[in-house]
Design an enzyme around this catalytic site. Structure first.
Site, PDB file in Angstrom:
ATOM      1  N   GLY A 175       0.846  -1.195   0.000  1.00  0.00           N
ATOM      2  CA  GLY A 175       0.000   0.000   0.000  1.00  0.00           C
ATOM      3  C   GLY A 175       0.874   1.235   0.000  1.00  0.00           C
ATOM      4  O   GLY A 175       1.957   1.251  -0.581  1.00  0.00           O
ATOM      5  N   ARG A 177       2.122  -4.311  12.578  1.00  0.00           N
ATOM      6  CA  ARG A 177       1.550  -4.521  13.904  1.00  0.00           C
ATOM      7  C   ARG A 177       2.079  -5.861  14.413  1.00  0.00           C
ATOM      8  O   ARG A 177       2.170  -6.828  13.641  1.00  0.00           O
ATOM      9  CB  ARG A 177       0.019  -4.580  13.851  1.00  0.00           C
ATOM     10  CG  ARG A 177      -0.655  -3.230  13.606  1.00  0.00           C
ATOM     11  CD  ARG A 177      -0.581  -2.324  14.827  1.00  0.00           C
ATOM     12  NE  ARG A 177      -1.222  -1.032  14.620  1.00  0.00           N
ATOM     13  CZ  ARG A 177      -0.612   0.068  14.185  1.00  0.00           C
ATOM     14  NH1 ARG A 177       0.683   0.031  13.890  1.00  0.00           N
ATOM     15  NH2 ARG A 177      -1.251   1.202  14.051  1.00  0.00           N
ATOM     16  N   GLU A 209       2.617  -4.755  23.371  1.00  0.00           N
ATOM     17  CA  GLU A 209       3.474  -3.600  23.685  1.00  0.00           C
ATOM     18  C   GLU A 209       3.025  -2.907  24.965  1.00  0.00           C
ATOM     19  O   GLU A 209       1.823  -2.849  25.220  1.00  0.00           O
ATOM     20  CB  GLU A 209       3.443  -2.619  22.506  1.00  0.00           C
ATOM     21  CG  GLU A 209       4.049  -3.234  21.258  1.00  0.00           C
ATOM     22  CD  GLU A 209       3.859  -2.377  20.009  1.00  0.00           C
ATOM     23  OE1 GLU A 209       3.371  -1.244  20.121  1.00  0.00           O
ATOM     24  OE2 GLU A 209       4.188  -2.855  18.926  1.00  0.00           O
ATOM     25  N   ARG A 247      -3.612  -9.340  -1.402  1.00  0.00           N
ATOM     26  CA  ARG A 247      -4.732 -10.168  -1.855  1.00  0.00           C
ATOM     27  C   ARG A 247      -5.027  -9.919  -3.329  1.00  0.00           C
ATOM     28  O   ARG A 247      -5.397 -10.830  -4.056  1.00  0.00           O
ATOM     29  CB  ARG A 247      -5.962  -9.893  -0.982  1.00  0.00           C
ATOM     30  CG  ARG A 247      -5.781 -10.439   0.433  1.00  0.00           C
ATOM     31  CD  ARG A 247      -6.808  -9.890   1.367  1.00  0.00           C
ATOM     32  NE  ARG A 247      -6.721  -8.439   1.447  1.00  0.00           N
ATOM     33  CZ  ARG A 247      -7.484  -7.686   2.221  1.00  0.00           C
ATOM     34  NH1 ARG A 247      -8.413  -8.266   2.976  1.00  0.00           N
ATOM     35  NH2 ARG A 247      -7.349  -6.375   2.240  1.00  0.00           N
ATOM     36  N   HIS A 280       8.585   0.564  18.794  1.00  0.00           N
ATOM     37  CA  HIS A 280       7.471   1.102  17.980  1.00  0.00           C
ATOM     38  C   HIS A 280       7.692   2.597  17.699  1.00  0.00           C
ATOM     39  O   HIS A 280       6.867   3.430  18.086  1.00  0.00           O
ATOM     40  CB  HIS A 280       6.119   0.876  18.671  1.00  0.00           C
ATOM     41  CG  HIS A 280       4.965   0.945  17.695  1.00  0.00           C
ATOM     42  ND1 HIS A 280       3.783   0.257  17.884  1.00  0.00           N
ATOM     43  CD2 HIS A 280       4.833   1.619  16.521  1.00  0.00           C
ATOM     44  CE1 HIS A 280       2.959   0.524  16.868  1.00  0.00           C
ATOM     45  NE2 HIS A 280       3.583   1.344  16.041  1.00  0.00           N
ATOM     46  N   ILE A 306       2.671   2.673   2.390  1.00  0.00           N
ATOM     47  CA  ILE A 306       3.997   2.508   2.996  1.00  0.00           C
ATOM     48  C   ILE A 306       4.799   1.437   2.262  1.00  0.00           C
ATOM     49  O   ILE A 306       5.998   1.598   2.013  1.00  0.00           O
ATOM     50  CB  ILE A 306       3.884   2.167   4.501  1.00  0.00           C
ATOM     51  CG1 ILE A 306       3.076   3.242   5.246  1.00  0.00           C
ATOM     52  CG2 ILE A 306       5.284   2.036   5.116  1.00  0.00           C
ATOM     53  CD1 ILE A 306       2.741   2.886   6.687  1.00  0.00           C
TER      54      ILE A 306
HETATM   55  O1  A2R Z   1      -4.625  -7.222   0.172  1.00  0.00           O
HETATM   56  P1  A2R Z   1      -4.811  -5.887  -0.505  1.00  0.00           P
HETATM   57  O2  A2R Z   1      -4.851  -6.003  -2.001  1.00  0.00           O
HETATM   58  O3  A2R Z   1      -5.941  -5.101   0.084  1.00  0.00           O
HETATM   59  O4  A2R Z   1      -3.451  -5.048  -0.190  1.00  0.00           O
HETATM   60  C1  A2R Z   1      -3.224  -4.398   1.028  1.00  0.00           C
HETATM   61  C2  A2R Z   1      -2.399  -5.261   1.982  1.00  0.00           C
HETATM   62  N1  A2R Z   1      -3.213  -6.213   2.769  1.00  0.00           N
HETATM   63  C3  A2R Z   1      -3.037  -7.535   2.729  1.00  0.00           C
HETATM   64  N2  A2R Z   1      -2.160  -8.302   2.066  1.00  0.00           N
HETATM   65  C4  A2R Z   1      -2.257  -9.641   2.224  1.00  0.00           C
HETATM   66  N3  A2R Z   1      -3.154 -10.241   3.033  1.00  0.00           N
HETATM   67  C5  A2R Z   1      -4.049  -9.508   3.735  1.00  0.00           C
HETATM   68  N4  A2R Z   1      -4.942 -10.108   4.516  1.00  0.00           N
HETATM   69  C6  A2R Z   1      -4.011  -8.088   3.593  1.00  0.00           C
HETATM   70  N5  A2R Z   1      -4.735  -7.069   4.116  1.00  0.00           N
HETATM   71  C7  A2R Z   1      -4.226  -5.926   3.608  1.00  0.00           C
HETATM   72  O5  A2R Z   1      -1.804  -4.303   2.888  1.00  0.00           O
HETATM   73  C8  A2R Z   1      -2.286  -3.216   0.840  1.00  0.00           C
HETATM   74  O6  A2R Z   1      -1.299  -3.516  -0.131  1.00  0.00           O
HETATM   75  C9  A2R Z   1      -1.609  -3.069   2.191  1.00  0.00           C
HETATM   76  C10 A2R Z   1      -2.194  -1.949   3.051  1.00  0.00           C
HETATM   77  O7  A2R Z   1      -1.946  -0.739   2.433  1.00  0.00           O
HETATM   78  P2  A2R Z   1      -2.562   0.657   2.971  1.00  0.00           P
HETATM   79  O8  A2R Z   1      -3.974   0.479   3.314  1.00  0.00           O
HETATM   80  O9  A2R Z   1      -2.164   1.708   1.968  1.00  0.00           O
HETATM   81  O10 A2R Z   1      -1.821   0.892   4.347  1.00  0.00           O
HETATM   82  P3  A2R Z   1      -0.447   1.670   4.651  1.00  0.00           P
HETATM   83  O11 A2R Z   1      -0.688   3.127   4.736  1.00  0.00           O
HETATM   84  O12 A2R Z   1       0.614   1.180   3.742  1.00  0.00           O
HETATM   85  O13 A2R Z   1      -0.192   1.159   6.157  1.00  0.00           O
HETATM   86  C11 A2R Z   1      -0.116  -0.243   6.475  1.00  0.00           C
HETATM   87  C12 A2R Z   1      -0.027  -0.469   7.959  1.00  0.00           C
HETATM   88  C13 A2R Z   1      -0.930   0.385   8.842  1.00  0.00           C
HETATM   89  O14 A2R Z   1      -2.240  -0.069   8.876  1.00  0.00           O
HETATM   90  C14 A2R Z   1      -0.260   0.279  10.197  1.00  0.00           C
HETATM   91  O15 A2R Z   1      -0.729  -0.839  10.889  1.00  0.00           O
HETATM   92  C15 A2R Z   1       1.198   0.030   9.845  1.00  0.00           C
HETATM   93  O16 A2R Z   1       1.243  -0.133   8.440  1.00  0.00           O
HETATM   94  O17 A2R Z   1       1.971   1.109  10.259  1.00  0.00           O
END
Ligand code: A2R
Length: 315
Positions: free
Chosen positions: A154, A233, A262, A176, A280, A156
């Site tokens: 995503g 996380r 944590e 996914r 963290h 990050i």
């Molecule tokens: O699976 P997709 O196509 O929705 O891609 C998202 C991926 N993602 C997963 N990949 C594999 N299996 C899963 N169950 C799954 N759930 C989500 O994580 C997407 O590529 C990425 C999330 O991207 P963003 O929503 O843009 O989040 P960002 O800003 O990159 O932050 C990620 C996390 C935050 O939620 C904090 O927990 C941490 O980084 O600092």
């Protein structure tokens, strides 16, 4: 009429910035009592919650605040807020995406390079006088040319991949759904990706859908020369399986900024010379924390003056 805001667990800088701006805007800030709730006479009047990403904003708290309009989370991850319940009550939930991409990506790189090159151990070696008394320390591992995998691509994840690109031999990722415009190879199965790479970087949201995604099977696929980096996380990784894999040498190393419970870090990780640990702090620079606080406040300001939120959490 006063605008009453409940402030829960914000880091000191965000708390200071909000306190200063609240005075200018005529907002009244309250902090919860020992039960995690505001006193009932104040709870009635609370229209907004400003919360750290590390605290739970659950259905019980939301239901105790009948006038609530917005929960403004000071983090990109909002896995501890009951978004579905907030929505059912007509409450907007916002977060602080994008402004922390660079810092979290920098930390992912720091942990990857620091783990491969054993930087904390090298630093300790110099400070303990061992360089002079014992000579050069054991050799470490070359980071350039390795295969890097990302779990999550995503906001990050992309920033991490872009930083890795100049040094990586190859970059592949698992999500996914493949990311249409990404130049890197998508691997539909996480265990398969782990088996193909030297370093696996975890950067997916927390919560029920990703809990334990990095399982014993994934760690075994990463293998004795593999390195796990987690800047997402703690709960995304099966921490007990990680400890066992490191202890037995089935996993080469780990660079961790996040943990299951944590701020408690298991003694086995503290004692392990195969990991590099951070408390963290991936987004914890003055500049980024200022930007996160500003965005948190911009969301409060918008919703409390009847405008759409600046950065609402997605549906
Ligand atoms: O699976 P997709 O196509 O929705 O891609 C998202 C991926 N993602 C997963 N990949 C594999 N299996 C899963 N169950 C799954 N759930 C989500 O994580 C997407 O590529 C990425 C999330 O991207 P963003 O929503 O843009 O989040 P960002 O800003 O990159 O932050 C990620 C996390 C935050 O939620 C904090 O927990 C941490 O980084 O600092």
């Amino acid at each position: 009429m006063s605008i009453d805001i409940l402030v829960i667990g914000l880091p000191a800088l965000a708390d200071d910035i909000l306190t200063r701006q609240a005075t200018e805007r005529g907002w009244t800030l309250h902090h919860p009592g020992a039960d995690g709730l505001a006193p009932p006479e104040i709870a009635q009047r609370i229209v907004a919650v400003a919360a750290s990403g590390a605290v739970s904003v659950d259905a019980r708290l939301i239901d105790a605040l009948p006038a609530l309009k917005i929960i403004s989370v000071h983090a990109v991850g909002y896995d501890l807020t009951d978004v579905a319940h907030a929505r059912s009550r007509g409450v907007v939930v916002t977060h602080t995406p994008d402004v922390l991409n660079d810092d979290v990506a920098d930390m992912a790189l720091l942990l990857a390079l620091g783990t491969l090159r054993r930087l904390p151990a090298m630093d300790a070696y110099v400070r303990a006088g061992r360089w002079a008394s014992e000579g050069p320390p054991p050799l470490s591992r070359r980071a350039t040319g390795l295969k890097y995998g990302l779990l999550g691509l995503g906001r990050i994840g992309r920033a991490i991949a872009e930083r890795l690109a100049p040094l990586a031999g190859e970059i592949a990722y698992h999500t996914r759904r493949p990311v249409g415009d990404a130049p890197w190879r998508h691997v539909p199965d996480l265990v398969e990706l782990a088996g193909q790479v030297d370093v696996l970087v975890v950067i997916v949201p927390g919560g029920a859908s990703t809990r334990g995604l990095v399982s014993a099977e994934v760690l075994d696929a990463l293998g004795p020369n593999g390195v796990l980096i987690n800047v997402a996380r703690g709960e995304v990784v099966d921490q007990d399986a990680l400890i066992a894999a490191l202890a037995s040498g089935r996993l080469g190393g780990a660079g961790l900024d996040v943990f299951a419970d944590e701020p408690n870090v298991p003694q086995a990780l503290i004692d392990s010379d195969r990991c590099v640990l951070a408390p963290h702090v991936a987004s914890a620079t003055v500049q980024t924390r200022q930007a996160m606080a500003d965005l948190m406040i911009a969301n409060l300001e918008a919703v409390l003056s009847g405008r759409p939120a600046v950065s609402p959490v997605p549906d």
